[in-house]
Write a protein that holds these residues in place. Sequence first.
Motif, PDB file in Angstrom:
ATOM      1  N   ALA A 224       0.839  -1.206   0.000  1.00 55.68           N
ATOM      2  CA  ALA A 224       0.000   0.000   0.000  1.00 55.68           C
ATOM      3  C   ALA A 224       0.870   1.251   0.000  1.00 55.68           C
ATOM      4  CB  ALA A 224      -0.928  -0.017   1.216  1.00 55.68           C
ATOM      5  N   CYS A 225       1.973   1.219   0.754  1.00 54.26           N
ATOM      6  CA  CYS A 225       2.896   2.364   0.788  1.00 54.26           C
ATOM      7  C   CYS A 225       3.515   2.599  -0.585  1.00 54.26           C
ATOM      8  CB  CYS A 225       3.990   2.119   1.821  1.00 54.26           C
ATOM      9  SG  CYS A 225       3.420   2.148   3.537  1.00 54.26           S
ATOM     10  N   ILE A 226       3.950   1.522  -1.224  1.00 52.91           N
ATOM     11  CA  ILE A 226       4.544   1.643  -2.555  1.00 52.91           C
ATOM     12  C   ILE A 226       3.519   2.164  -3.560  1.00 52.91           C
ATOM     13  CG2 ILE A 226       5.561   0.340  -4.472  1.00 52.91           C
ATOM     14  CD1 ILE A 226       6.785  -1.540  -2.347  1.00 52.91           C
ATOM     15  N   PHE A 227       2.299   1.630  -3.480  1.00 52.74           N
ATOM     16  CA  PHE A 227       1.242   2.056  -4.398  1.00 52.74           C
ATOM     17  C   PHE A 227       0.894   3.525  -4.193  1.00 52.74           C
ATOM     18  CE2 PHE A 227      -3.318   2.623  -5.339  1.00 52.74           C
ATOM     19  CZ  PHE A 227      -3.311   2.300  -6.693  1.00 52.74           C
ATOM     20  N   LEU A 228       0.749   3.948  -2.928  1.00 52.43           N
ATOM     21  CA  LEU A 228       0.429   5.342  -2.641  1.00 52.43           C
ATOM     22  C   LEU A 228       1.532   6.262  -3.149  1.00 52.43           C
ATOM     23  CD1 LEU A 228      -1.278   7.545  -1.316  1.00 52.43           C
ATOM     24  CD2 LEU A 228      -0.146   7.008   0.865  1.00 52.43           C
ATOM     25  N   VAL A 253       5.421  16.890  -0.028  1.00 54.14           N
ATOM     26  CA  VAL A 253       4.652  15.791  -0.608  1.00 54.14           C
ATOM     27  C   VAL A 253       5.563  14.765  -1.275  1.00 54.14           C
ATOM     28  CG1 VAL A 253       2.952  15.168  -2.373  1.00 54.14           C
ATOM     29  CG2 VAL A 253       2.570  17.175  -0.912  1.00 54.14           C
ATOM     30  N   PHE A 254       6.436  15.213  -2.162  1.00 55.84           N
ATOM     31  CA  PHE A 254       7.280  14.278  -2.901  1.00 55.84           C
ATOM     32  C   PHE A 254       8.388  13.680  -2.027  1.00 55.84           C
ATOM     33  CE2 PHE A 254       5.491  16.746  -6.488  1.00 55.84           C
ATOM     34  CZ  PHE A 254       4.957  15.685  -7.215  1.00 55.84           C
ATOM     35  N   SER A 255       8.847  14.434  -1.033  1.00 52.72           N
ATOM     36  CA  SER A 255       9.839  13.887  -0.105  1.00 52.72           C
ATOM     37  C   SER A 255       9.208  12.790   0.747  1.00 52.72           C
ATOM     38  CB  SER A 255      10.399  14.989   0.794  1.00 52.72           C
ATOM     39  OG  SER A 255      11.087  15.959   0.036  1.00 52.72           O
ATOM     40  N   SER A 256       7.984  13.031   1.215  1.00 51.82           N
ATOM     41  CA  SER A 256       7.271  12.025   2.008  1.00 51.82           C
ATOM     42  C   SER A 256       7.025  10.774   1.184  1.00 51.82           C
ATOM     43  CB  SER A 256       5.936  12.593   2.508  1.00 51.82           C
ATOM     44  OG  SER A 256       6.150  13.710   3.345  1.00 51.82           O
ATOM     45  N   ALA A 257       6.647  10.969  -0.089  1.00 57.09           N
ATOM     46  CA  ALA A 257       6.419   9.828  -0.967  1.00 57.09           C
ATOM     47  C   ALA A 257       7.709   9.032  -1.179  1.00 57.09           C
ATOM     48  CB  ALA A 257       5.873  10.299  -2.314  1.00 57.09           C
ATOM     49  N   SER A 258       8.841   9.717  -1.256  1.00 59.30           N
ATOM     50  CA  SER A 258      10.132   9.046  -1.442  1.00 59.30           C
ATOM     51  C   SER A 258      10.484   8.188  -0.235  1.00 59.30           C
ATOM     52  CB  SER A 258      11.228  10.093  -1.684  1.00 59.30           C
ATOM     53  OG  SER A 258      10.975  10.850  -2.839  1.00 59.30           O
ATOM     54  N   VAL A 259      10.312   8.745   0.960  1.00 55.18           N
ATOM     55  CA  VAL A 259      10.598   8.002   2.189  1.00 55.18           C
ATOM     56  C   VAL A 259       9.643   6.822   2.329  1.00 55.18           C
ATOM     57  CG1 VAL A 259      10.654   8.135   4.708  1.00 55.18           C
ATOM     58  CG2 VAL A 259      11.571  10.028   3.335  1.00 55.18           C
ATOM     59  N   LEU A 260       8.375   7.057   2.008  1.00 55.37           N
ATOM     60  CA  LEU A 260       7.359   6.004   2.099  1.00 55.37           C
ATOM     61  C   LEU A 260       7.667   4.867   1.132  1.00 55.37           C
ATOM     62  CD1 LEU A 260       4.723   5.604   3.730  1.00 55.37           C
ATOM     63  CD2 LEU A 260       3.479   6.494   1.749  1.00 55.37           C
ATOM     64  N   MET A 261       8.144   5.211  -0.047  1.00 56.70           N
ATOM     65  CA  MET A 261       8.498   4.203  -1.043  1.00 56.70           C
ATOM     66  C   MET A 261       9.616   3.295  -0.532  1.00 56.70           C
ATOM     67  SD  MET A 261       7.912   3.234  -4.341  1.00 56.70           S
ATOM     68  CE  MET A 261       7.425   4.619  -5.382  1.00 56.70           C
ATOM     69  N   VAL A 262      10.645   3.888   0.062  1.00 56.25           N
ATOM     70  CA  VAL A 262      11.757   3.099   0.590  1.00 56.25           C
ATOM     71  C   VAL A 262      11.276   2.209   1.736  1.00 56.25           C
ATOM     72  CG1 VAL A 262      14.008   3.184   1.729  1.00 56.25           C
ATOM     73  CG2 VAL A 262      13.478   4.793  -0.112  1.00 56.25           C
ATOM     74  N   PHE A 263      10.441   2.760   2.607  1.00 63.12           N
ATOM     75  CA  PHE A 263       9.887   1.956   3.698  1.00 63.12           C
ATOM     76  C   PHE A 263       9.135   0.751   3.139  1.00 63.12           C
ATOM     77  CE2 PHE A 263       6.061   0.881   6.112  1.00 63.12           C
ATOM     78  CZ  PHE A 263       6.627   0.423   7.293  1.00 63.12           C
ATOM     79  N   GLY A 264       8.351   0.971   2.086  1.00 63.97           N
ATOM     80  CA  GLY A 264       7.587  -0.116   1.488  1.00 63.97           C
ATOM     81  C   GLY A 264       8.475  -1.237   0.986  1.00 63.97           C
ATOM     82  N   PHE A 265       9.550  -0.890   0.287  1.00 63.22           N
ATOM     83  CA  PHE A 265      10.459  -1.915  -0.217  1.00 63.22           C
ATOM     84  C   PHE A 265      11.226  -2.579   0.931  1.00 63.22           C
ATOM     85  CE2 PHE A 265       9.747  -0.060  -4.388  1.00 63.22           C
ATOM     86  CZ  PHE A 265       9.887  -1.157  -5.230  1.00 63.22           C
ATOM     87  N   PHE A 266      11.490  -1.848   1.985  1.00 57.79           N
ATOM     88  CA  PHE A 266      12.219  -2.384   3.133  1.00 57.79           C
ATOM     89  C   PHE A 266      11.421  -3.485   3.830  1.00 57.79           C
ATOM     90  CE2 PHE A 266      13.412  -1.505   7.786  1.00 57.79           C
ATOM     91  CZ  PHE A 266      14.453  -2.417   7.770  1.00 57.79           C
ATOM     92  N   LYS A 267      10.109  -3.306   3.913  1.00 55.14           N
ATOM     93  CA  LYS A 267       9.292  -4.218   4.707  1.00 55.14           C
ATOM     94  C   LYS A 267       8.430  -5.173   3.888  1.00 55.14           C
ATOM     95  CE  LYS A 267      10.554  -3.394   8.827  1.00 55.14           C
ATOM     96  NZ  LYS A 267      11.141  -4.472   9.639  1.00 55.14           N
ATOM     97  N   ILE A 268       8.503  -5.104   2.586  1.00 58.29           N
ATOM     98  CA  ILE A 268       7.634  -5.965   1.786  1.00 58.29           C
ATOM     99  C   ILE A 268       8.169  -7.392   1.733  1.00 58.29           C
ATOM    100  CG2 ILE A 268       8.746  -5.642  -0.469  1.00 58.29           C
ATOM    101  CD1 ILE A 268       5.827  -5.317  -1.586  1.00 58.29           C
ATOM    102  N   THR A 269       7.254  -8.335   1.731  1.00 52.90           N
ATOM    103  CA  THR A 269       7.618  -9.732   1.556  1.00 52.90           C
ATOM    104  C   THR A 269       7.892  -9.979   0.072  1.00 52.90           C
ATOM    105  OG1 THR A 269       6.174 -10.395   3.380  1.00 52.90           O
ATOM    106  CG2 THR A 269       6.854 -12.114   1.832  1.00 52.90           C
ATOM    107  N   PRO A 270       9.072 -10.468  -0.285  1.00 53.60           N
ATOM    108  CA  PRO A 270       9.377 -10.692  -1.695  1.00 53.60           C
ATOM    109  C   PRO A 270       8.377 -11.635  -2.349  1.00 53.60           C
ATOM    110  CG  PRO A 270      11.365 -10.845  -0.375  1.00 53.60           C
ATOM    111  CD  PRO A 270      10.225 -10.770   0.590  1.00 53.60           C
ATOM    112  N   ILE A 271       7.799 -11.211  -3.446  1.00 59.07           N
ATOM    113  CA  ILE A 271       6.797 -12.030  -4.129  1.00 59.07           C
ATOM    114  C   ILE A 271       7.159 -12.270  -5.588  1.00 59.07           C
ATOM    115  CG2 ILE A 271       4.884 -11.328  -2.639  1.00 59.07           C
ATOM    116  CD1 ILE A 271       4.105  -9.290  -4.763  1.00 59.07           C
TER     117      ILE A 271
END
Length: 348
Positions: A224-228, A253-271
């Motif tokens: 959801a973080c990556i998608f947002l 806005v874009f800085s928050s999206a950048s940090v959120l994107m990295v968080f998403g990849f950090f915690k996502i289960t590889p699929i």
Amino acid sequence: MSYSYRVEALDWQRGLLALSIMIYHLMFWHGETTTASSVIGRLGIYAVSMFFVLSGLSMAIAHERYELTIKSSIQFYIRRIFRIWPLLWLAIFAVTAKSLLLKNEDISIYKILLNLTTAFGFIEPSAYLNTGAWSIGNEMVYYALTPIILVIYRRSVTGGNILALASIAIGGVYALNLLTPAQPLELQWNTYIHPLNNLFFYVMGVAIYYNAKHLKPQLALPAACIFLSACIFAIFPSGSDNSSIVTSLNRLVFSSASVLMVFGFFKITPILSKTLSSPLERLGIITYGVYLLHPIVNSAVTMLFARLDWQLGAPTRILIISLATIAVANIAYELIEKPMIRLGKKLA
């Protein structure tokens, strides 16, 4: 707790970011439109920002048990120097040789020394020689601060978060006061690339680790973080000049999206299947070479096209140069980066 799966996912992101930066530059150099209102135009700016976040996160992962001593600090700096300098020196040599052939008087011995030692990041951030190398100067400044940042976070996450908020406040001064959307970014470039303007990205990478390391990997929230984040980069309104996305509210806005994107990849289960994940992981490993060498490969291949009188369309030229860059980056990694990384570890 093992973080191998997270490193794998972060390598995917590194690879995708390196591709986006390379394509952004190649599109611009070959006459294609790349405005700040397009996804590729935004990634051309914020992919570098995400690299800063990834760098801070990676340092926190690799040095979680870091103890601030003279010995540990020397070991840390030796490893970073042997990781950064060898390939950078090759790129500097290529740019310097081209400059001498073209009799470009803009390159001086002083400027070359600043780049060889990466001291330009501390002394004169705008004195970089290679396209995109300003970010390497920023990184070296952040590496100099890393031992202190890590120790603060290890002793108190709250104290570290206060430090992160302070870095965000500094970034806010740049976004609200020192930079303006009323002028093109190229006229404000020296201000934009100052290490203090981008420091909060690096610190936020460290913050992600210490605040989220105990969260178990999952699919729903990180996806959801990556998608947002992707939606923000795709549809959030802005002007066409790059200054419109690095100032005022848009910077937040874009800085928050950048940090959120990295968080998403950090915690996502590889699929991803091995067929998809292996090339992305390899691209993540050779990211530094792709980032640093694509301008040099572009110049060489473009000169070759001209000499052979090949009249190719921009998309075809971009594809050929991209594939050539990936091939050269692979060779550089095996022959230069990997041996120097091993030597740095041995010396440290």
